[in-house]
Scaffold this motif. Structure first.
Motif, PDB file in Angstrom:
ATOM      1  N   ALA A   1      23.230  46.280  50.345  1.00  0.00           N
ATOM      2  CA  ALA A   1      23.859  46.394  48.931  1.00  0.00           C
ATOM      3  C   ALA A   1      24.967  45.660  48.491  1.00  0.00           C
ATOM      4  N   THR A   2      25.906  45.402  49.462  1.00  0.00           N
ATOM      5  CA  THR A   2      27.148  44.653  49.002  1.00  0.00           C
ATOM      6  C   THR A   2      27.336  43.277  49.507  1.00  0.00           C
ATOM      7  N   SER A   3      28.247  42.719  48.640  1.00  0.00           N
ATOM      8  CA  SER A   3      28.317  41.179  48.956  1.00  0.00           C
ATOM      9  C   SER A   3      29.086  40.979  50.518  1.00  0.00           C
ATOM     10  N   SER A   4      29.906  41.781  50.689  1.00  0.00           N
ATOM     11  CA  SER A   4      30.446  41.438  52.076  1.00  0.00           C
ATOM     12  C   SER A   4      29.360  41.587  53.226  1.00  0.00           C
ATOM     13  N   GLY A   5      28.290  42.488  53.120  1.00  0.00           N
ATOM     14  CA  GLY A   5      27.332  42.852  53.967  1.00  0.00           C
ATOM     15  C   GLY A   5      26.511  41.607  54.061  1.00  0.00           C
TER      16      GLY A   5
ATOM     17  N   PRO B   1      32.187  38.707  40.344  1.00  0.00           N
ATOM     18  CA  PRO B   1      31.740  39.610  39.511  1.00  0.00           C
ATOM     19  C   PRO B   1      32.466  40.880  39.526  1.00  0.00           C
ATOM     20  N   CYS B   2      33.056  41.223  40.683  1.00  0.00           N
ATOM     21  CA  CYS B   2      33.792  42.376  40.705  1.00  0.00           C
ATOM     22  C   CYS B   2      35.258  42.367  40.273  1.00  0.00           C
ATOM     23  N   GLY B   3      35.880  41.284  40.784  1.00  0.00           N
ATOM     24  CA  GLY B   3      37.266  40.942  40.160  1.00  0.00           C
ATOM     25  C   GLY B   3      37.209  40.545  38.736  1.00  0.00           C
TER      26      GLY B   3
ATOM     27  N   VAL C   1      38.978  51.520  46.796  1.00  0.00           N
ATOM     28  CA  VAL C   1      39.602  52.722  46.027  1.00  0.00           C
ATOM     29  C   VAL C   1      38.567  53.431  45.090  1.00  0.00           C
ATOM     30  N   ASN C   2      37.654  52.659  44.612  1.00  0.00           N
ATOM     31  CA  ASN C   2      36.986  53.608  43.633  1.00  0.00           C
ATOM     32  C   ASN C   2      36.010  54.682  44.478  1.00  0.00           C
ATOM     33  N   LEU C   3      35.735  54.382  45.691  1.00  0.00           N
ATOM     34  CA  LEU C   3      35.074  55.508  46.057  1.00  0.00           C
ATOM     35  C   LEU C   3      35.885  56.426  46.858  1.00  0.00           C
TER      36      LEU C   3
ATOM     37  N   ASN D   1      42.625  48.260  46.774  1.00  0.00           N
ATOM     38  CA  ASN D   1      41.630  47.117  47.271  1.00  0.00           C
ATOM     39  C   ASN D   1      40.344  47.643  46.735  1.00  0.00           C
ATOM     40  N   ALA D   2      39.707  46.868  46.077  1.00  0.00           N
ATOM     41  CA  ALA D   2      38.230  47.253  45.672  1.00  0.00           C
ATOM     42  C   ALA D   2      37.162  46.457  46.461  1.00  0.00           C
ATOM     43  N   GLY D   3      37.729  45.564  47.694  1.00  0.00           N
ATOM     44  CA  GLY D   3      36.776  44.948  48.392  1.00  0.00           C
ATOM     45  C   GLY D   3      36.142  45.885  49.231  1.00  0.00           C
ATOM     46  N   HIS D   4      35.024  45.634  50.048  1.00  0.00           N
ATOM     47  CA  HIS D   4      34.262  46.515  50.773  1.00  0.00           C
ATOM     48  C   HIS D   4      35.085  47.071  52.085  1.00  0.00           C
ATOM     49  N   PHE D   5      35.772  45.996  52.818  1.00  0.00           N
ATOM     50  CA  PHE D   5      36.349  46.339  54.036  1.00  0.00           C
ATOM     51  C   PHE D   5      37.831  46.564  53.586  1.00  0.00           C
TER      52      PHE D   5
ATOM     53  N   VAL E   1      36.187  26.599  40.630  1.00  0.00           N
ATOM     54  CA  VAL E   1      35.421  26.909  39.450  1.00  0.00           C
ATOM     55  C   VAL E   1      35.262  28.315  39.134  1.00  0.00           C
ATOM     56  N   ARG E   2      35.693  29.219  39.755  1.00  0.00           N
ATOM     57  CA  ARG E   2      35.944  30.609  39.352  1.00  0.00           C
ATOM     58  C   ARG E   2      37.648  30.504  38.707  1.00  0.00           C
ATOM     59  N   ALA E   3      38.417  29.833  39.328  1.00  0.00           N
ATOM     60  CA  ALA E   3      39.791  29.791  38.727  1.00  0.00           C
ATOM     61  C   ALA E   3      39.654  29.360  37.378  1.00  0.00           C
TER      62      ALA E   3
ATOM     63  N   THR F   1      44.116  35.619  40.749  1.00  0.00           N
ATOM     64  CA  THR F   1      44.320  34.604  41.784  1.00  0.00           C
ATOM     65  C   THR F   1      42.878  34.288  42.545  1.00  0.00           C
ATOM     66  N   GLU F   2      42.748  33.185  42.880  1.00  0.00           N
ATOM     67  CA  GLU F   2      41.659  32.635  43.401  1.00  0.00           C
ATOM     68  C   GLU F   2      41.643  31.405  44.371  1.00  0.00           C
ATOM     69  N   VAL F   3      40.599  31.115  45.157  1.00  0.00           N
ATOM     70  CA  VAL F   3      40.619  30.436  46.010  1.00  0.00           C
ATOM     71  C   VAL F   3      39.577  29.208  45.480  1.00  0.00           C
TER      72      VAL F   3
ATOM     73  N   GLY G   1      30.190  48.208  36.557  1.00  0.00           N
ATOM     74  CA  GLY G   1      30.366  49.468  37.349  1.00  0.00           C
ATOM     75  C   GLY G   1      31.620  49.362  38.049  1.00  0.00           C
ATOM     76  N   THR G   2      31.765  48.365  38.862  1.00  0.00           N
ATOM     77  CA  THR G   2      32.911  48.326  39.778  1.00  0.00           C
ATOM     78  C   THR G   2      34.137  48.015  38.802  1.00  0.00           C
ATOM     79  N   GLY G   3      33.929  47.164  37.760  1.00  0.00           N
ATOM     80  CA  GLY G   3      35.078  46.866  36.973  1.00  0.00           C
ATOM     81  C   GLY G   3      35.714  48.277  36.266  1.00  0.00           C
TER      82      GLY G   3
ATOM     83  N   ASP H   1      26.183  46.575  38.381  1.00  0.00           N
ATOM     84  CA  ASP H   1      26.915  47.043  39.344  1.00  0.00           C
ATOM     85  C   ASP H   1      28.307  46.524  39.773  1.00  0.00           C
ATOM     86  N   HIS H   2      28.276  45.180  39.973  1.00  0.00           N
ATOM     87  CA  HIS H   2      29.713  44.478  40.170  1.00  0.00           C
ATOM     88  C   HIS H   2      30.528  44.370  39.122  1.00  0.00           C
ATOM     89  N   LYS H   3      29.901  43.878  38.173  1.00  0.00           N
ATOM     90  CA  LYS H   3      30.936  43.534  36.852  1.00  0.00           C
ATOM     91  C   LYS H   3      31.384  44.829  36.136  1.00  0.00           C
TER      92      LYS H   3
HETATM   93  N1  LIG Z   1      34.340  48.488  45.117  1.00  0.00           N
HETATM   94  C1  LIG Z   1      32.910  48.476  44.907  1.00  0.00           C
HETATM   95  O1  LIG Z   1      32.165  49.424  44.432  1.00  0.00           O
HETATM   96  C2  LIG Z   1      32.313  47.219  45.278  1.00  0.00           C
HETATM   97  C3  LIG Z   1      31.057  47.074  44.614  1.00  0.00           C
HETATM   98  C4  LIG Z   1      30.452  45.790  44.893  1.00  0.00           C
HETATM   99  C5  LIG Z   1      31.144  44.863  45.613  1.00  0.00           C
HETATM  100  N2  LIG Z   1      32.363  45.357  46.294  1.00  0.00           N
HETATM  101  C6  LIG Z   1      32.923  44.309  47.425  1.00  0.00           C
HETATM  102  O2  LIG Z   1      34.038  43.500  46.368  1.00  0.00           O
HETATM  103  C7  LIG Z   1      34.035  42.339  47.160  1.00  0.00           C
HETATM  104  C8  LIG Z   1      34.042  41.106  45.914  1.00  0.00           C
HETATM  105  O3  LIG Z   1      32.495  41.226  45.520  1.00  0.00           O
HETATM  106  P1  LIG Z   1      32.095  40.116  44.555  1.00  0.00           P
HETATM  107  O4  LIG Z   1      30.660  40.682  44.354  1.00  0.00           O
HETATM  108  O5  LIG Z   1      33.085  40.012  43.322  1.00  0.00           O
HETATM  109  O6  LIG Z   1      32.194  38.871  45.460  1.00  0.00           O
HETATM  110  P2  LIG Z   1      32.133  37.369  45.459  1.00  0.00           P
HETATM  111  O7  LIG Z   1      32.220  36.833  46.875  1.00  0.00           O
HETATM  112  O8  LIG Z   1      31.238  36.849  44.507  1.00  0.00           O
HETATM  113  O9  LIG Z   1      33.622  37.033  44.751  1.00  0.00           O
HETATM  114  C9  LIG Z   1      34.799  36.910  45.639  1.00  0.00           C
HETATM  115  C10 LIG Z   1      35.802  36.078  44.933  1.00  0.00           C
HETATM  116  O10 LIG Z   1      37.018  36.272  45.903  1.00  0.00           O
HETATM  117  C11 LIG Z   1      37.608  34.747  46.045  1.00  0.00           C
HETATM  118  N3  LIG Z   1      38.410  34.837  47.254  1.00  0.00           N
HETATM  119  C12 LIG Z   1      38.230  34.646  48.417  1.00  0.00           C
HETATM  120  N4  LIG Z   1      39.155  34.606  49.314  1.00  0.00           N
HETATM  121  C13 LIG Z   1      40.398  34.860  48.437  1.00  0.00           C
HETATM  122  C14 LIG Z   1      41.628  34.739  48.373  1.00  0.00           C
HETATM  123  N5  LIG Z   1      42.187  34.895  49.656  1.00  0.00           N
HETATM  124  N6  LIG Z   1      42.546  34.951  47.503  1.00  0.00           N
HETATM  125  C15 LIG Z   1      41.797  34.993  46.100  1.00  0.00           C
HETATM  126  N7  LIG Z   1      40.462  34.892  46.038  1.00  0.00           N
HETATM  127  C16 LIG Z   1      39.757  34.858  47.032  1.00  0.00           C
HETATM  128  C17 LIG Z   1      36.203  34.003  46.119  1.00  0.00           C
HETATM  129  O11 LIG Z   1      36.672  32.674  45.670  1.00  0.00           O
HETATM  130  C18 LIG Z   1      35.425  34.377  45.207  1.00  0.00           C
HETATM  131  O12 LIG Z   1      35.366  34.119  44.126  1.00  0.00           O
HETATM  132  C19 LIG Z   1      33.404  42.256  48.376  1.00  0.00           C
HETATM  133  O13 LIG Z   1      33.740  42.660  49.463  1.00  0.00           O
HETATM  134  C20 LIG Z   1      32.135  43.358  47.986  1.00  0.00           C
HETATM  135  O14 LIG Z   1      31.557  43.692  48.891  1.00  0.00           O
HETATM  136  C21 LIG Z   1      32.984  46.235  45.994  1.00  0.00           C
END
Ligand SMILES: NC(=O)c1ccc[n+]([C@@H]2O[C@H](COP(=O)([O-])OP(=O)(O)OC[C@H]3O[C@@H](n4cnc5c(N)ncnc54)[C@H](O)[C@@H]3O)[C@@H](O)[C@H]2O)c1
Length: 404
Positions: free
Chosen positions: A126-130, A193-195, A316-318, A268-272, A217-219, A212-214, A164-166, A160-162
């Motif tokens: 389901a998720t990007s981290s997975g 998409p999430c950020g 945080v959203n969960l 934090n909105a990231g998976h882990f 292209v996304r930056a 902030t980005e690394v 929903g999570t947004g 979902d990501h943009k």
């Molecule tokens: N909270 C939720 O409901 C929910 C839903 C979907 C996904 N997620 C999780 O959110 C996270 C992001 O998902 P996504 O789909 O946007 O993933 P993605 O991998 O497409 O985007 C992540 C972005 O973060 C950037 N990044 C990586 N390390 C960085 C750093 N140290 N500083 C700044 N930027 C950095 C990457 O370059 C990339 O552009 C994942 O962990 C995903 O599993 C959460």
């Protein structure tokens, strides 16, 4: 969840999962219950474990466990050992198919229960981290069955990501803090998409958003959309609210945490729960006041600055909210359940690691016709009609001879 409702009716007739066993590791929520019922309507036996103990809704777990064809291993707030014990119990069924959210089930299957792998035709993630973990397994040659990654679906990335999570991340933060976002400086780490969804929604509420980005292209994309882009060391001192959405670790580590101003909130909105270094935050603090509000802990630094950590640095959203709205999960789960049906149809033979379409051991994109089917069902459920190509337009688009 009208899209799953329509699929459920279709599955009840076609029985795509007849005789098949599915092990799932998913957030045990009301929306997941609708997904599970869609699978069982299609003939599956389902064994469900929780993908995050903090998001488990115990009443839902109990209600699902009472349904025929379903077992549930989940209780809110269990410790890490019990969490993995639950995954093992779900795997005891010897699944034909798996559904995962974060790759813990697939990882456990490969690391500890390899004797069960030959039977598995494939799975969904389901998720990007997975999906990132699965790709690392595939590169190492360790992944032994195909897994369809929902993040490689246009529908999931967009809805979902943009959107929903947004929305739900801001909702979770507002429930935990009741803060006024308008006029605040909000730093969003990661512009995937999430950020990008979080950044847009924060801007919509009147925040000044720094990204902030690394990834260059996304930056650049963030800059072109009118966001200020800075390295975290420059952004942290300006931040009143920081939201991490990178899928990486230590995005806010000791050096950045030490620069934050009094009252800054961290989510934090990231998976882990590794994006904010919570251990470093505790080390910096001389006093910790837990639960100043539900899901908000206050860390007091030696110079008197107070930093507010939301949801213990977990998603945080969960934790502080209810996750994505049901309408979002409707399309996301529809994509995953159709992908699972597609994998079920590959009839992988025991002992082979390649499916009928030779896609074994790889992370697969969602077939485009599945995205199109889900979009059509979602549009129909919303009463929205769209145009179709005429024969001439179709011919024109397919031909290379015709120009101006
Ligand atoms: N909270 C939720 O409901 C929910 C839903 C979907 C996904 N997620 C999780 O959110 C996270 C992001 O998902 P996504 O789909 O946007 O993933 P993605 O991998 O497409 O985007 C992540 C972005 O973060 C950037 N990044 C990586 N390390 C960085 C750093 N140290 N500083 C700044 N930027 C950095 C990457 O370059 C990339 O552009 C994942 O962990 C995903 O599993 C959460």
């Amino acid at each position: 969840m009208p899209v799953l409702g329509m699929l459920r009716a279709d599955f009840a007739e076609r029985q795509p999962f007849a005789g098949l066993t599915v092990a799932c590791c998913l957030h045990v929520t009301a929306e997941t219950a609708v997904l599970i019922r869609t699978l069982t309507a299609g003939g599956a036996r389902v064994h469900l474990a929780a993908s995050n103990p903090l998001s488990t809704q115990d009443d839902i777990a109990a209600a699902l466990a009472a349904e025929p064809g379903v077992t549930v291993q989940a209780r809110s707030g269990v410790d890490r050992a019990t969490y993995y014990e639950h995954i093992h119990r779900a795997l005891d069924c010897g699944p034909d198919l798996v559904m995962d959210d974060g790759c813990d089930l697939v990882n456990t299957l490969h690391e500890d229960r390899a004797e069960l792998i030959d039977r598995v035709r494939g799975g969904t993630e389901a998720t990007s981290s997975g999906a990132a973990r699965l790709r690392r397994m595939a590169v190492a040659g360790s992944l032994r069955f195909p897994v369809v990654a929902a993040e490689l679906s246009d529908i999931s990335r967009m809805i979902d990501h943009k959107y929903g999570t947004g929305q739900s991340v801001l909702d979770g933060i507002l429930r935990a803090t009741n803060t006024l976002v308008a006029g605040k400086t909000v730093v969003v780490a990661g512009f995937g998409p999430c950020g990008s969804g979080i950044a847009e929604r924060a801007r919509g509420l009147g925040a000044q958003v720094i990204v902030t980005e690394v990834d260059p292209v996304r930056a650049l994309g963030a800059l072109m959309q009118g966001f200020r882009v800075l390295p975290m060391t420059a952004a942290a001192p300006l931040a009143e609210l920081v939201i991490t959405a990178t899928g990486s670790r230590d995005v806010l580590a000791a050096a950045e945490l030490a620069q934050l101003s009094d009252g800054a909130m961290l989510a934090n909105a990231g998976h882990f729960d590794v994006e904010i270094d919570v251990g470093a935050l505790a080390d910096l603090a001389v006093e910790v006041n837990r639960g100043v509000r539900p899901h908000a802990d206050e860390f007091v630094l030696a110079d008197g600055r107070r930093l507010i950590l939301l949801a213990e640095g977990r998603v945080v959203n969960l934790v502080a909210g209810e996750g994505n709205p049901a309408a979002v999960m409707d399309t996301s789960f529809a994509v995953q359940v159709l992908a699972l049906g597609w994998l079920a149809g590959t009839q992988r033979e025991p002992g082979r690691d390649d499916g009928a379409d030779a896609s074994g051991g790889r992370v697969l994109a969602v077939p485009p016709d599945i995205d199109a089917r889900v979009a059509n069902l979602a549009l129909a459920s919303l009463g929205t009609r769209i145009d179709t190509l005429t024969k001439e337009q179709q011919r024109y688009l397919e031909s290379w001879q015709q120009g101006s």
